[in-house]
Design an enzyme around this catalytic site. Structure first.
Site, PDB file in Angstrom:
ATOM      1  N   GLU A 137       1.022  -1.308  -0.104  1.00 27.69           N
ATOM      2  CA  GLU A 137      -0.024   0.060   0.088  1.00 27.69           C
ATOM      3  C   GLU A 137       0.906   1.301  -0.019  1.00 27.69           C
ATOM      4  O   GLU A 137       0.325   2.352   0.450  1.00 27.69           O
ATOM      5  CB  GLU A 137      -0.818  -0.090   1.179  1.00 27.69           C
ATOM      6  CG  GLU A 137      -1.759  -1.439   1.291  1.00 27.69           C
ATOM      7  CD  GLU A 137      -2.828  -1.458   0.282  1.00 27.69           C
ATOM      8  OE1 GLU A 137      -3.394  -0.165   0.092  1.00 27.69           O
ATOM      9  OE2 GLU A 137      -2.909  -2.328  -0.369  1.00 27.69           O
ATOM     10  N   LEU A 138       2.138   1.097  -0.527  1.00 31.51           N
ATOM     11  CA  LEU A 138       3.071   2.253  -0.549  1.00 31.51           C
ATOM     12  C   LEU A 138       3.425   2.769   0.697  1.00 31.51           C
ATOM     13  O   LEU A 138       3.566   4.102   0.986  1.00 31.51           O
ATOM     14  CB  LEU A 138       2.441   3.520  -1.476  1.00 31.51           C
ATOM     15  CG  LEU A 138       2.468   3.257  -3.201  1.00 31.51           C
ATOM     16  CD1 LEU A 138       2.099   4.414  -3.918  1.00 31.51           C
ATOM     17  CD2 LEU A 138       3.700   2.450  -3.464  1.00 31.51           C
TER      18      LEU A 138
END
Lengths: 400, 487
Positions: free
Chosen positions: A146-147
């Site tokens: 999710e970065l």
């Protein structure tokens, strides 16, 4: 010559079944096989297969001038093999064109980066092994679940030898800077490619939103916005879930037409091209260091990690699962280890989010449960059973 | 805009949630400039409603119609035997009236004739037990029943139907078996109310007539017809909710007439809306949903409260009747005890199913984990809420259900059945089908074992109930008024 860089996230979790307190000690099957199979087949037929077909056509038509990158989590590859092998085959075919770069991440799409660095490294290595085996690539570029990213993670990934990391182009981090340049992990040579969240989310979230004043978004309009950055950036990073095509945005919204027309329209401007992340860092120099003093992600309005650890339930569940690590690893049982790791997948904690307003709608959309409380209850019951069985005198009892 | 609202009760003289709902709704409507004449069966003088005109429907009624009353001794005897009755507002009103009558003060006697009890708090079985023990003579009971504090009698519908009062009929069945779960002369009261109401508002002009629940429907239909104003009927509960398939046919038919004559129907929940559609075949287009509100009040911090038991407490609080689903609570309790052996289950309330519940608890062998404190009110009610760890409302059919909000205002986590209107407006409650006792048990266990779950629910619920207010209900209702009047 400025460029556009496409990156798509492919991930499907092992969802838990509704697991009540009365099942604890009796039922050691935690995952909802029926639901997981159904979701995977649905996503394969609505997204993976038709989107891969479009991508293949675009790559062939442009002779590879149009190129893309993916991270495909280990758990989604496992599930594709079981429930939709044709989807995996189509990824393999696509990758064989040579116009596809595979980006590394954690095999289990977990939050291990924040809790257990050894476990984190092991999950990255597992993913690298799988990517090599399935796709024959050794990724140079990494993206975390999710970065999710901060300076510490940056240094850790840099130490593992990756050349670049994909990150969210959060406003407060970039401050006066543009996301459309290459940056560097402070004190390292490792590059950072920051997501242009405005243009990315125009496609991923707003594409079919009738209340949006730019609706409908055509490929012409989008290409014009991209070209508008001429002279004001090197690379525009468009990062999004692959499920954007056909699943989050249904076929009926025209998302596939948009996709099929976009490359030609991008190439109408003679200065613009499309690059993969590795090509981008090879061509463009780093403009400077970019420090992430806080932990950023690509989720929700706040671009932080509150989607997974914003409330006491999530924090409890996370500390519970990671506390089991030493005990699990002592057992030296690969089935048990894989089971525990599937329980680390970030989606479980995302379902427990109680964030309100517009974020809540997004959370509800993705959750298989009736709400965050049920998600927490099921998860904790599973934890309880796992602990009972792990601590049980004989593992044979539960068939592990 | 001037409207006539027809009610059956108004605080403080209330027996159920209807009076409270009317107070909340009218206050919020008045704030929006709606002029309201509110008609109730009787005005006692103690009502505080400066925001509107409160009319008593029986101001023309002669005292001579009333029956002579000699029930004071019997009431006093009952209180001695069942102390919790002393805090029941209806009961105390009756005692007060009886005492006054004994002194010959006729004006106070009128309070005795509270025309009907929508949700009787008292327990018919109490009377039966008293009768059996010889503590009460049958004539005493007869006397008590004639004061309109009649109580539910369990029994098959056919048995109950023969006791239903026909409007105007004056004879009554002997013995305590009075029939339906309403006051003895309810149907004649309803008819009388309608006639008195028509007389009371003769010559007045209203833009709209708004009638609350079936007892006021005959009056509403007649008044709306005479003054040629649109009729809006507001359904707070259906006979089906109260009695299930043992529904009283006469009440159902009055309900239907009101629904059919109405220009628009208001339901307190989507649950009730679909029930109206199913039971009465009223088109969904005609039914608008306006959820109830609650009064904003400070939440009660009660963690420090001394509790009588060592184990965690799970609370059921409400009438112990078919509608409230007490047996599902007991069944869930048996399952919870396998995981949390020291849990204590409190079933607070009285009702026709109480003896059966006590038997069931005994059959399941969990008597030592159960408490039956009977009907609780006032300070006792506060204490009951604040010593509970979990509140469960397993209702089989609940049009709205205010009690969970009450529990939430005491910082208690709640579990509500999905067959309740309140579950539609709550996010921060656990929800379960009333029949799914395994899941109910699992939710109870989770709330007892996971402090984080309790904490998150309680904190968010505190915030949430602040937004469930009557202003939101009035916001929705005013445009409906306009569309009914002008459309």
């Amino acid at each position: 010559m400025p460029s556009v860089c496409f990156y798509f996230e492919v991930h499907q979790p092992y969802r838990l079944k509704p697991y009540g307190a009365l099942q604890v000690g009796r039922d050691h099957e935690y995952f909802d096989d029926g639901l997981n199979a159904e979701v995977l087949r649905k996503v394969a037929s609505k997204c993976y297969l038709p989107a891969n077909e479009s991508m293949l056509r675009l790559i062939e038509k442009t002779d590879g001038r149009f190129c893309i990158s993916y991270a495909i989590t280990g758990v989604s590859i496992e599930q594709m093999k079981r429930h939709a092998p044709a989807a995996l085959d189509s990824f393999i075919r696509l990758i064989k064109t040579g116009a596809v770069e595979i980006v590394a991440e954690t095999y289990y799409h977990s939050l291990a980066a924040l809790y257990d660095k050894d476990e984190y490294r092991e999950q990255i290595e597992l993913e690298l092994g799988l990517v090599k085996k399935e796709f024959g690539q050794t990724p140079r570029v990494f993206r975390n679940t999710e970065l999710i990213y901060n300076d510490e993670i940056g240094r850790y990934i840099s130490d593992l030898g990756f050349d670049a990391i994909l990150v969210e182009g959060a406003d407060d981090i970039l401050a006066w800077r543009s996301p459309n340049f290459v940056y560097r992990v402070p004190g390292r040579e490792t590059r950072l490619l920051a997501k242009n969240y405005k243009l990315s989310d125009d496609i991923a979230f707003r594409f079919s939103n009738r209340a949006w004043n730019e609706f409908p978004l055509t490929a012409e309009k989008f290409a014009r916005w991209v070209h508008g950055h001429s002279g004001a950036g090197d690379v525009i990073n468009l990062f999004m879930d692959y499920e954007t095509f056909g699943e989050h945005q249904w076929r009926e919204t025209g998302i596939f037409d948009f996709l099929e027309h976009l490359p030609d329209l991008l190439f109408t401007h003679p200065h613009w091209d499309v690059l993969t992340p590795s090509q981008a860092i090879d061509r463009y120099p780093a403009l400077g260091d970019l420090s992430f003093h806080r932990t950023v992600s690509w989720a929700d309005v706040g671009r932080d990690i509150t989607a997974w650890q914003g409330n006491a339930m999530q924090q409890r569940a996370l500390s519970e699962v990671y506390a089991l690590g030493p005990e699990i690893k002592r057992r030296n049982n690969s089935h048990l280890l894989a089971l525990w790791r599937r329980l680390q997948t970030s989606d479980h904690f995302y379902y427990m989010s109680t964030k309100s307003s517009s974020d809540a709608e997004v959370h509800d959309y993705f959750s298989p449960y009736e709400g965050p409380y049920d998600a927490f209850i099921h998860y904790m019951n599973v934890m309880k059973d796992l602990k009972l069985s792990v601590l049980a005198p004989s593992e044979k009892q539960i068939g592990l | 805009m001037k409207i006539l609202m027809l009610g059956w009760e108004y605080p403080p003289h209330i027996s159920g949630g209807l009076g409270t709902a009317c107070e909340g709704l009218t206050t919020a409507l008045a704030k929006r400039g709606i002029q309201i004449d509110f008609l109730v069966p009787r005005v006692y003088g103690a009502e505080n409603a400066p925001h509107m005109h409160l009319l008593g429907a029986d101001s023309h009624r002669a005292i001579a119609e009333e029956r002579p009353f000699r029930g004071f001794d019997a009431l006093a005897k009952l209180i001695a035997l069942e102390p919790s009755l002393a805090t029941d507002p209806i009961f105390t009103a009756a005692v007060e009236g009886a005492r006054a009558h004994a002194r010959g003060a006729e004006s106070l006697l009128r309070t005795l004739y509270v025309p009907a009890r929508l949700k009787p708090y008292l327990d018919q079985t109490t009377y039966r037990e008293l009768l059996r023990s010889g503590a009460l003579r049958e004539s005493d009971v007869d006397e008590i029943l004639s004061t309109q504090i009649a109580h539910p009698i369990p029994g098959p519908p056919s048995h109950r139907l023969q006791h239903v009062r026909i409007p105007g009929e004056s004879t009554r069945e002997a013995g305590p078996a009075t029939g339906a779960h309403y006051g003895e002369d309810l149907f004649s009261e309803v008819a009388r109310y309608a006639m008195a109401a028509v007389r009371r508002v003769a010559g007045e002009h209203y833009d709209l007539v708004h009638a609350h629940d079936w007892m006021t429907f005959p009056a509403g239909i007649e008044i709306a017809r005479r003054i040629r104003a649109p009729l809006l009927v507001h359904v707070h509960s259906l006979e089906y909710d109260r009695a299930g398939h043992g529904a009283d046919h006469d009440i159902v038919s009055i309900e239907r007439q009101g629904l059919e004559h109405a220009t628009r129907v208001i339901a307190v929940s989507y649950y009730t809306r679909s029930l109206i559609h199913r039971v009465h075949n009223i088109s969904l287009d005609k039914i608008s949903v306006v959820h109830n509100g609650v009064y904003a009040r400070e939440t009660v911090e009660a963690y420090t409260e001394q509790r009588g038991s060592k184990g965690p407490v799970v609370l059921f609080l409400g009438r112990v009747t078919f509608q409230k689903g007490p047996e599902y609570f007991v069944q869930a309790a048996a399952r919870v005890l396998e995981h949390v052996p020291d849990a204590v289950f409190v079933m607070a309330g009285s009702g026709d199913m109480l003896p059966r519940m006590k038997e069931l608890v005994e059959d399941l062998g969990i008597t030592s984990s159960f408490r039956f404190p009977g009907f609780v009110r006032g300070a006792e009610l506060e204490r009951t809420f604040s010593t509970a760890d979990v509140y469960v409302m397993p209702s089989v059919s609940e049009p709205f259900g205010i009690a969970p909000l009450e529990a939430m205002s005491h910082d208690r986590p709640v579990i509500v059945s999905k067959q309740s209107g309140v579950s539609e407006v709550l996010r921060n409650a656990l929800k379960v089908d009333f029949w799914d006792v395994d899941k109910m048990a699992s939710q109870i266990v989770a709330l007892l074992e996971l402090p984080e779950l309790r904490r998150v629910i309680v904190e968010r619920a505190r915030e949430e109930i602040r937004n469930i207010h009557w202003d939101a209900a009035a916001e929705k209702l005013v445009p409906i008024y306009h569309s009914v009047i002008h459309g």
